[in-house]
Write an enzyme that holds these catalytic residues in place. Sequence first.
Site, PDB file in Angstrom:
ATOM      1  N   ASN A 305      -5.801 -30.418  -8.417  1.00 50.53           N
ATOM      2  CA  ASN A 305      -4.948 -31.226  -7.546  1.00 50.53           C
ATOM      3  C   ASN A 305      -4.137 -30.355  -6.591  1.00 50.53           C
ATOM      4  OD1 ASN A 305      -5.528 -33.909  -8.153  1.00 50.53           O
ATOM      5  ND2 ASN A 305      -4.190 -33.924  -9.936  1.00 50.53           N
ATOM      6  N   HIS A 310      -5.138 -34.406  -4.110  1.00 49.06           N
ATOM      7  CA  HIS A 310      -5.339 -35.500  -5.052  1.00 49.06           C
ATOM      8  C   HIS A 310      -6.650 -36.236  -4.812  1.00 49.06           C
ATOM      9  CE1 HIS A 310      -1.505 -35.289  -7.147  1.00 49.06           C
ATOM     10  NE2 HIS A 310      -0.937 -35.009  -5.975  1.00 49.06           N
ATOM     11  N   ASP A 314      -9.122 -37.086  -7.788  1.00 49.37           N
ATOM     12  CA  ASP A 314      -9.712 -38.390  -8.097  1.00 49.37           C
ATOM     13  C   ASP A 314     -11.229 -38.288  -8.195  1.00 49.37           C
ATOM     14  OD1 ASP A 314      -7.204 -39.463  -8.074  1.00 49.37           O
ATOM     15  OD2 ASP A 314      -7.369 -40.381  -6.081  1.00 49.37           O
ATOM     16  N   ASP A 341      -5.762 -37.360 -17.216  1.00 46.16           N
ATOM     17  CA  ASP A 341      -7.046 -36.661 -17.229  1.00 46.16           C
ATOM     18  C   ASP A 341      -7.603 -36.594 -18.644  1.00 46.16           C
ATOM     19  OD1 ASP A 341      -5.052 -34.947 -18.122  1.00 46.16           O
ATOM     20  OD2 ASP A 341      -6.038 -33.142 -17.390  1.00 46.16           O
TER      21      ASP A 341
END
Length: 451
Positions: A305, A310, A314, A341
């Site tokens: 990230n 981000h 994802d 996660d």
Amino acid sequence: MSVVIRENILRHGLSAAAVVGAMLFIALLLAAAVEDLLQSKITTSVRANAQAHAFNWTDRFLSTTPSATSMIAEGAASEEDIRRISDPILLGGILHLQLFNKDGVPTFVTGNSDFDPSRAQTESALKVLEHKTPIVELFHMDHADHEELEELPEIANLDAHDAHDAHEAHGDHDGHESEEIPHAFAQAFLPAYSPSGELQGVIQVNVDVSHLMESLEMTFHQVGQYLIFGTLLIVLVPVAAFSFRAWQVMRANRQQLELNRFDRLTGILNRNAITDVLDSHFGPGKDPAGLGILFIDVDNFKQVNDRFGHQCGDQVLKHTAAALKANLPGDGHVVGRYGGDEFLVLCPQASMDDLRAVYSQMRASVRQPIDCHGTAFVTSLSIGAYVAQSEDTKRCALHAADLAVYEAKRRGRDQAVEYEPELGEKATHFSCPDERADGKTSLAPAPGAPA
């Protein structure tokens, strides 16, 4: 002005009036026809939605209620199960529940102290038992008076007499209601099958469809104004607008139902749904022995990230979820997103050798390169494996898998660790007390384990 001119004017005027009148008449006929069609579509859509809701709730009731079989057969239920199915939060839009055994005799009902198990078999339940197909009917409480409701076939707990009692209970002495009974509800009779596929009886639930019905009817009312006062050319415009709006309402409703069960980003089960599956293996009277649990953590997810953004994070989560789901051994095996996660895989009737084969395939599959903004990188997993024993509680089994995944991370990540008693000895806080009444699980990391 001559008589001929006056006659021509009168004749053309009458012709024009006739044409306008004919157009208006045709427009009204079309509007009425479209109104009937749209009302039919509303009824069909609401009925289908109610049937899907009823099936979802019934499946959950049968899989998570230990005494479901005895409740259907003879009305015998534990106090805990009665409290659970009477909880408004757990009911989720279900107004009423009644059970019939395989002979069509009512055995259990919620919310009716006058229930008599010897009362006559209901016609709807017998039809479901005979044809093995569901029956769903819609009722509009504000469209029928008490005399009309008395003429309807049995509407359990919401028939004319009970509806009158509900109005009396909710209203004041001046006849004004302080609360309203549902504007509309669907009565669904569904066949109930055992895990082996044997027909056990019938489950009848009343589903609150007021919100969906009101949304569709409100939209239809707006569209109807265009249909009544529009011309032939614009009749199709509000019809199209209504269809689109109805589709939006239905889509939003379906999305809301999906959000209650599936994770929006990855498409797999969310935490609540995977917890429900877990509860079904550890409920009263259940033997969890042989339930394989894989607790999975994406390695270095925070660094992904921070470095790539981000959006790439994802993408990693979706890639991981797809890899885990693609390598599930078969029916009954499920995967869910347990945290940011973190993923949880449940494999019933599994040995550690079975789990080893599953997590090996998953690790290999997730190693496929991911392309993000032109940069290819490979992610890895830390996995904790545990096979539940008969004496385990849900908390104990989850914590064992959690200890194993933290040991995998402690050893350097990108590996799987199978739980051994020594891991519990290292974690001085590790214990297996009785399951808490609220069913919550706290998974604290072992001392010194990396975050």
